[in-house]
Write a protein that holds these residues in place. Sequence first.
Motif, PDB file in Angstrom:
ATOM      1  N   SER A  24      -3.924  36.051  22.318  1.00  0.00           N
ATOM      2  CA  SER A  24      -4.434  35.297  23.165  1.00  0.00           C
ATOM      3  C   SER A  24      -4.067  33.595  22.491  1.00  0.00           C
ATOM      4  N   GLU A  25      -4.240  32.592  23.408  1.00  0.00           N
ATOM      5  CA  GLU A  25      -4.083  31.303  22.960  1.00  0.00           C
ATOM      6  C   GLU A  25      -5.339  30.419  22.531  1.00  0.00           C
ATOM      7  N   THR A  26      -5.234  29.231  21.962  1.00  0.00           N
ATOM      8  CA  THR A  26      -6.262  28.507  21.155  1.00  0.00           C
ATOM      9  C   THR A  26      -7.329  28.161  22.363  1.00  0.00           C
ATOM     10  N   VAL A  76      -4.408  35.119  17.586  1.00  0.00           N
ATOM     11  CA  VAL A  76      -4.426  33.759  18.383  1.00  0.00           C
ATOM     12  C   VAL A  76      -3.316  32.662  18.083  1.00  0.00           C
TER      13      VAL A  76
END
Length: 389
Positions: free
Chosen positions: A32-34, A95
């Motif tokens: 996932s991203e931040t 992440v």
Amino acid sequence: MKKLTQLILLLAVILSTHSKVHAQTTVSGTVSETSGGTLPGVTVLEKGTSNGAITDFDGNYRLSVSSSDAILEFSFIGFETQEVAVNNQSVIDIVLGESISQLDEVVVIGYGVQRKKVLTGAVESVSSEEITATPVVSVEQALQGRTPGVQVVNQSGQPGERASVKIRGIGTDFNSDPLYIVDGIIVNSIDNLSPGDISSMEVLKDGASTAIYGARGANGVILISTKTGKAGETSITYNGYVGVQNAAKEVDLLNSEQYIQVMADAGARNIAGEVYDPQQLPANNTNWQNELFSTNVPIESHEISISGGSEKTTFASSVSYFQQQGIIGGDKSKFERYTARLNSNTKVTDWLSWGNTLSLAHIETRGVASNASFNGAFSSALNLSLIHI
């Protein structure tokens, strides 16, 4: 004894195969991203091997590695590459943080993106710092000397005169103007743009990079992006200058005595049909360039911009004023431009954003005849003394 040896060898093969099978470790997880959203299409690679996998639409992956001591490498365009040791873990969630340096190496050319190193000389980029490095009247002038393969020629010194831009030569319809796209919208002219409002300019030069625009991109494409705000970074900026202009050089002319001598040596006759007499000097011996050119002609530019925002809403706004008078004609040859711009974007939900790009421009221009071989102001000044002889 022979049978015993065969059984021992067979047992050794089975044990070795069994150990190899159980040495492999299966790792799964989510990337996932931040901001919390998942990332599909992330490459997950066992370092030092060609063994890898790609995350699915929901950001999930599953990979069998050779040993529990393997190292996984996670990479995706626009994000920092991460390396994680397995260490007997069966679930590893990652992440990835954004990589600004990698995003700067990507050029949007249409519906997709390409890396600059792949495009090589097909795309030239000009940053906002380069555009505002020198005082320019129009945006086209900011391309001069910064974009190889792009010919930018000023039509004249008249204030507000559009520069001629040629990227791929003169088109078959005798129109060499490139296609201008400002913030994704095709426009006929960029005279209403203030150079200080521009974030970047990309010039698409070859057929491959302009193909997506069809026949309209036959003369090349210039992509212009205006400035936007950044979350948590409020900025108030003023850029401006005030100056004067003077003619850098005048054309050397013959005075009356020199002119009559040249004409007499050539055997020419005056309007009355008489041969020029070097002893007969006319009373008029005026260099009309001195009478034509104005001195210390004013030029000024002022721009105030405010940008900033929060995690959900960003904005960038600006107002500008530019005024230039002509060296020839003074206030009778004048260009004046007022601009105002507001760019904003609001992230309503994870899948919906709302924004606007608003601009207002008011331009006033007036001038004298330019680029004329006959009856133009400058050409007449060069010949006026000769007419009165």
